[in-house]
Design an enzyme around this catalytic site. Structure first.
Site, PDB file in Angstrom:
ATOM      1  N   CYS A   1       0.840  -1.206   0.000  1.00 54.41           N
ATOM      2  CA  CYS A   1       0.000   0.000   0.000  1.00 54.41           C
ATOM      3  C   CYS A   1       0.875   1.257   0.000  1.00 54.41           C
ATOM      4  CB  CYS A   1      -0.903  -0.033   1.230  1.00 54.41           C
ATOM      5  SG  CYS A   1      -1.726   1.522   1.609  1.00 54.41           S
TER       6      CYS A   1
ATOM      7  N   CYS B   1       0.430   3.407   3.075  1.00 53.97           N
ATOM      8  CA  CYS B   1       1.096   2.793   4.231  1.00 53.97           C
ATOM      9  C   CYS B   1       2.596   3.048   4.179  1.00 53.97           C
ATOM     10  CB  CYS B   1       0.825   1.289   4.258  1.00 53.97           C
ATOM     11  SG  CYS B   1      -0.926   0.869   4.346  1.00 53.97           S
TER      12      CYS B   1
END
Length: 106
Positions: A31, A34
């Site tokens: 991600c 992230c």
């Protein structure tokens, strides 16, 4: 600070009884949001040796993330004695993380 996402998530019952301050991070290693949050987390969590940081890989059908109603990554749940005190979704700066940390460390 944990740098790797745990692929085996703990049961919610184990999270609910954790003593003291805990940051529960939901996300995924691939991600982009992230990945962008990791330097912010590293800075905010530096010099916090007593703080528990659980980094859990989340995804469709993962019960722990669903029990916390996680919809976007990363989601940071700030817990004190197993109870949610604060929540940050896609934190954009280190100060937001520090303010949330203060709420569970104070």
């Amino acid at each position: 600070m944990n740098t790797d996402y745990a692929t085996q998530e703990p049961p919610r019952s184990a999270i609910d009884v954790l003593p003291g301050p805990t940051v529960l991070e939901f996300g995924a290693p691939w991600c982009g949001y992230c990945q962008a949050a990791q330097p912010l987390l590293a800075e905010a969590l530096a010099n916090q040796p007593s703080l528990r940081h659980l980094k859990v890989e989340d995804g469709s059908g993962r019960p722990l993330g669903r029990s916390f109603r996680v919809k976007l990554w990363p989601t940071l749940i700030f817990l004190r004695d197993g109870q949610e005190v604060e929540r940050l979704v896609r934190p954009a700066n280190v100060e937001a993380i520090r303010r949330a940390l203060h709420s569970i460390l104070a």
